[in-house]
Every structure is written in structure tokens, then in C-alpha cells.
Scaffold this active site. Structure first.
Site, PDB file in Angstrom:
ATOM      1  N   THR A 152     -55.971  77.470 -12.537  1.00 26.36           N
ATOM      2  CA  THR A 152     -54.589  76.994 -12.488  1.00 26.36           C
ATOM      3  C   THR A 152     -54.444  75.758 -13.345  1.00 26.36           C
ATOM      4  O   THR A 152     -55.313  74.874 -13.316  1.00 26.36           O
ATOM      5  CB  THR A 152     -54.062  76.669 -11.066  1.00 26.36           C
ATOM      6  OG1 THR A 152     -52.826  75.959 -11.186  1.00 26.36           O
ATOM      7  CG2 THR A 152     -55.002  75.818 -10.232  1.00 26.36           C
ATOM      8  N   ILE A 153     -53.352  75.709 -14.079  1.00 21.36           N
ATOM      9  CA  ILE A 153     -53.104  74.491 -14.852  1.00 21.36           C
ATOM     10  C   ILE A 153     -52.830  73.326 -13.905  1.00 21.36           C
ATOM     11  O   ILE A 153     -52.940  72.173 -14.285  1.00 21.36           O
ATOM     12  CB  ILE A 153     -51.928  74.657 -15.844  1.00 21.36           C
ATOM     13  CG1 ILE A 153     -50.604  74.917 -15.109  1.00 21.36           C
ATOM     14  CG2 ILE A 153     -52.221  75.730 -16.872  1.00 21.36           C
ATOM     15  CD1 ILE A 153     -49.373  74.707 -15.993  1.00 21.36           C
ATOM     16  N   ASP A 154     -52.454  73.634 -12.645  1.00 11.82           N
ATOM     17  CA  ASP A 154     -52.043  72.574 -11.707  1.00 11.82           C
ATOM     18  C   ASP A 154     -53.218  71.756 -11.157  1.00 11.82           C
ATOM     19  O   ASP A 154     -53.009  70.667 -10.624  1.00 11.82           O
ATOM     20  CB  ASP A 154     -51.296  73.190 -10.513  1.00 11.82           C
ATOM     21  CG  ASP A 154     -50.123  74.056 -10.931  1.00 11.82           C
ATOM     22  OD1 ASP A 154     -49.604  73.852 -12.041  1.00 11.82           O
ATOM     23  OD2 ASP A 154     -49.720  74.943 -10.145  1.00 11.82           O
ATOM     24  N   GLY A 197     -46.914  71.616 -12.432  1.00 10.27           N
ATOM     25  CA  GLY A 197     -47.955  71.092 -11.540  1.00 10.27           C
ATOM     26  C   GLY A 197     -47.690  71.401 -10.081  1.00 10.27           C
ATOM     27  O   GLY A 197     -48.468  71.038  -9.210  1.00 10.27           O
ATOM     28  N   LEU A 298     -44.789  75.977 -21.884  1.00 12.11           N
ATOM     29  CA  LEU A 298     -45.609  75.639 -23.060  1.00 12.11           C
ATOM     30  C   LEU A 298     -46.984  75.159 -22.613  1.00 12.11           C
ATOM     31  O   LEU A 298     -47.980  75.326 -23.324  1.00 12.11           O
ATOM     32  CB  LEU A 298     -44.926  74.534 -23.877  1.00 12.11           C
ATOM     33  CG  LEU A 298     -43.662  74.952 -24.637  1.00 12.11           C
ATOM     34  CD1 LEU A 298     -42.932  73.732 -25.169  1.00 12.11           C
ATOM     35  CD2 LEU A 298     -44.041  75.890 -25.771  1.00 12.11           C
TER      36      LEU A 298
HETATM   37  O1  F6P Z   1     -49.021  77.423 -10.849  1.00 10.35           O
HETATM   38  C1  F6P Z   1     -48.809  77.408 -12.215  1.00 10.35           C
HETATM   39  C2  F6P Z   1     -47.366  77.158 -12.541  1.00 10.35           C
HETATM   40  O2  F6P Z   1     -47.264  77.087 -13.946  1.00 10.35           O
HETATM   41  C3  F6P Z   1     -46.766  75.933 -11.862  1.00 10.35           C
HETATM   42  O3  F6P Z   1     -47.118  74.745 -12.514  1.00 10.35           O
HETATM   43  C4  F6P Z   1     -45.302  76.274 -11.922  1.00 10.35           C
HETATM   44  O4  F6P Z   1     -44.588  75.659 -10.870  1.00 10.35           O
HETATM   45  C5  F6P Z   1     -45.286  77.751 -11.740  1.00 10.35           C
HETATM   46  O5  F6P Z   1     -46.561  78.236 -12.108  1.00 10.35           O
HETATM   47  C6  F6P Z   1     -44.212  78.455 -12.549  1.00 10.35           C
HETATM   48  O6  F6P Z   1     -44.288  79.813 -12.329  1.00 10.35           O
HETATM   49  P1  F6P Z   1     -43.412  80.911 -13.103  1.00 10.35           P
HETATM   50  O7  F6P Z   1     -44.340  81.607 -14.017  1.00 10.35           O
HETATM   51  O8  F6P Z   1     -42.928  81.811 -12.007  1.00 10.35           O
HETATM   52  O9  F6P Z   1     -42.295  80.228 -13.812  1.00 10.35           O
END
Ligand code: F6P
Length: 373
Positions: A152-154, A197, A298
Site C-alpha cells: 500500500t502506498i499508505d 494516505g 498520480l
Molecule cells: O489505499 C490506497 C489508496 O490510494 C488511498 O490512499 C486512497 O484513499 C484510496 O486508495 C483511493 O482509492 P480509489 O482507487 O478507489 O480511488
């Protein structure tokens, strides 16, 4: 390394990538395939999370993608995932339409476990964040041999020092902050930069400190607009006629809630608008010309950094090693200098948020960065 076709009863493993994509997914897939080939196991990629086994009729070429060495050639550096992903239709909360039109979230993991078996999948490498690894844990409890890989990028998964994808997201956000300095200074503007995040401030904090932001707002510290405005005014009064404000998408004012765009059954709530909310408050409080940049998706694109590539490759090989050793219900975790295994239940029990006494928070404060409190 000893070849052991059918090792512990495994002949064929399935790889699944679930949730939002993150740079490094393809590197993990390649590593799993090559390490599995080394022990004589066949590998299939399950399309779009588990949709490939749940809804095979949606795929004219079949829901499973055979993954041999040729299929994973030249993908280590590519963003995205060659087997697809989804963050809707969570099998633990599968949206089922009722006769009255309402939607009820239903646990379908028992059915999923049976479908995996019916497809001849003896073990699974589940690559995902907290949602996907919670599903993996449920599958493990239903007898599926499964090993998780933290993506996860988070960076909000517990029990691992880092998830892959995070370093790439932080690096790109930092580069964007560098680029925004010159335009902010030229126009004497406040630039508000919203980063992803979810409910953790890792991306905002690490990129904000590295990119020398003036204000960083994270979910862990609900912000006080007076403190933010005072910091911006201080910059302008000292002759630094611009300011950079980094806002995590999960940032919220003291006493206020998250900025939620959407909540659908079977999916996590979607955050958005935190940056615009801060920008409006900054305009109202300071009168300065203010612009908002939302980095959004991005941050999930592009090639993984060297750090992310390497941990992705290490995680993939370690996942196969775990299966070879008979492990199940565990997640591969980075614990420098090594990679170890932790129970999926522990990794998903609680979200890893930024500790308020961590060194990066202390550093930010000592550098004079306003954290909104
Ligand atoms: O969990 C990764 C993430 O990019 C979060 O940072 C973000 O809130 C979410 O996924 C966005 O998800 P989606 O692809 O549904 O816009």
C-alpha cells in the site's frame, strides 16, 4: 535449492492483487513466479482480486492467467499489475441486492475458499493492504493455504517496517513539492497540496518534511486553523511571500470529520476534498491567493523506486519460501536487515498510524514546520 513438485501437497499456486494498485506489484508477481518455478510449482494469476474465480464468466479468456517465466518477463520496473485489481466487491462484505432493492453486505469467503479449491489452487499469495489481508486471514481460517504480502502506498499496515509502494509515492510527492516551490514563490501564493494516505499521515509527513513544507496536516493531529493561518502569516511577514501546505486526504479540523466523497456497500469509504477545505479556510483567514493541487492517483503510478523494487522482489520470494516451509496465515514483513513472517491476524488487527512522538514528527517541529496544533 531442492525441487519438490507437490511439496506439502502444493502443485499450483494462485496470485491475487487486491485493493488500490501500488508500484511494485509486478515485481512481486515476477518474484513469486520465478521462485515458484524453482520448486516446480505452477502459478496462475487470479484476475482483479478474486473476481477471476468469483465471476469467471466476465472474462472471455478465463479468470485465471497462466504465469510462467515468459509472462513475467520485463515487468519488474512497471507500475500497475498485469493481473488486475479491484477495491470493490470485498468478499467479506459482498454487496448482495435484496428483493426490495436494498443492498446487504454478505460474507462470501467460504464460497471463495471452495472456488479456489475447485480451480485446483493449492495455495495463494495474496498481495494487498489491510482490506485484502483481512480477506486473506478469513480464507486462512477456512483452510486455504495463504501467505500475504504487504502492499500500500499508505504504509498503514502494522508489523512491517514498510509496505511496498510507499517509498515511490513519497518520492513522487516530494518531487512535486520541489516543483511547486518556484511557482508559489513567483506568484506569492499559498499552495495547498493534498496527498493520499487514507486515515494515516505517512505520505504527507514524510514528503512534507523532505519537501520542506511550511505546514503539514495529518489525520493523527486534528488541525486548528488559527495555528495554520498564524504560520502562513509569519512567513509572509518575514518576507517569504509564499507558503506550501501539505494536507493528507484524511486530515480534519479539530472537532470536525473526514472529508468523505462516497461510501458504497462492499467498498471502503472514498476520501477527497480535504485540501479544498483547508484552502478555503486559508483564504478566509489570511486573504492570500491560494491554489490547490491534488496529487491523488498520480502517487500510485509510475515505476517503483529501487527501494520498492527490492522489497517487492524480496517479499515475493519470501512468500514462496514461507509456503515451502509449510506456513499459512502469515504476512511477509520487512524487519531490516531481514524479512520475517507475522500472523495475518496481528498485521491487520490495527492500523499503523504515525506515532505522535516519532522522530519524524519531532524533526518537523524542530524545523519549525507547523503541524496544525
Ligand atoms: O489505499 C490506497 C489508496 O490510494 C488511498 O490512499 C486512497 O484513499 C484510496 O486508495 C483511493 O482509492 P480509489 O482507487 O478507489 O480511488
Amino acid at each position: 535449492m531442492t525441487k519438490s513438485a507437490g511439496h506439502e501437497g502444493i502443485r499450483r499456486i494462485g496470485v491475487s492483487t487486491g485493493g488500490g494498485d501500488a508500484p511494485g506489484l509486478n515485481a512481486v508477481i515476477r518474484s513469486v513466479v520465478l521462485a515458484a518455478r524453482d520448486v516446480g510449482w505452477e502459478v496462475v494469476g487470479i484476475r482483479d482480486g478474486y473476481n477471476g474465480v468469483f465471476l469467471p464468466e466476465q472474462y472471455p479468456d478465463g479468470g485465471l492467467i497462466p504465469l510462467d517465466a515468459k509472462a513475467v518477463r520485463g515487468i519488474t520496473h512497471l507500475g500497475g499489475t498485469i493481473i488486475g485489481t479491484t477495491n470493490s466487491g470485498n468478499p467479506l462484505k459482498y454487496p448482495v441486492k435484496q428483493p426490495d432493492g436494498s443492498v446487504v453486505e454478505t460474507d462470501r469467503t467460504e464460497e471463495l475458499a471452495a472456488k479456489l479449491r475447485a480451480n485446483g489452487i493449492d495455495a495463494v499469495v495474496a498481495i494487498g493492504g489491510d482490506g485484502s489481508l483481512t480477506i486473506a486471514n478469513a480464507l486462512a481460517q477456512k483452510g486455504v493455504r495463504i501467505v500475504g504480502v504487504p502492499k500500500t502506498i499508505d504504509n498503514d499496515l502494522s508489523k512491517t517496517v514498510a509496505t511496498f509502494g510507499f517509498d515511490t509515492a513519497v518520492s513522487f510527492a516530494t518531487e512535486c513539492l520541489d516543483r511547486l516551490h518556484s511557482t508559489a514563490a513567483s506568484h506569492r501564493r499559498v499552495m495547498v497540496v493534498e496527498v493520499m494516505g487514507r486515515y494515516a499521515g505517512w505520505i504527507a509527513l514524510n514528503a512534507g518534511v523532505s519537501g520542506t513544507a511550511d505546514v503539514i496536516l495529518i489525520p493523527e493531529i486534528p488541525y486548528d486553523m488559527e495555528a495554520v493561518a498564524a504560520k502562513i502569516q509569519e512567513r509572509y511577514s518575514q518576507g517569504r511571500g509564499f507558503a506550501i501546505v501539505v494536507v493528507a486526504e484524511g486530515a480534519r479540523p479539530k472537532g470536525g470529520g473526514f472529508s468523505v466523497v462516497e461510501k458504497k456497500a462492499g467498498s471502503a469509504e472514498r476520501l477527497g476534498g480535504a485540501g479544498e477545505r483547508v484552502a478555503e479556510a486559508v483564504r478566509a483567514a489570511t486573504g492570500h491567493d491560494t491554489r490547490v493541487v491534488v496529487l491523488g492517483h498520480l502517487l500510485r503510478g509510475g515505476s517503483p523506486t529501487t527501494f520498492d523494487r527490492l522489497i517487492s522482489l524480496r517479499f515475493g520470494a519470501a512468500a514462496v519460501r514461507a509456503l515451502r516451509a509449510g506456513k499459512t496465515g502469515v504476512m511477509v514483513a520487512l524487519d531490516p536487515p531481514t524479512v520475517r513472517y507475522v500472523p495475518l491476524a496481528e498485521a491487520t488487527a490495527r492500523m499503523k498510524v504515525v506515532p505522535l512522538d516519532c522522530d519524524t514528527i519531532l524533526t518537523a517541529r524542530e524545523l519549525g514546520i507547523c503541524l496544525g496544533d
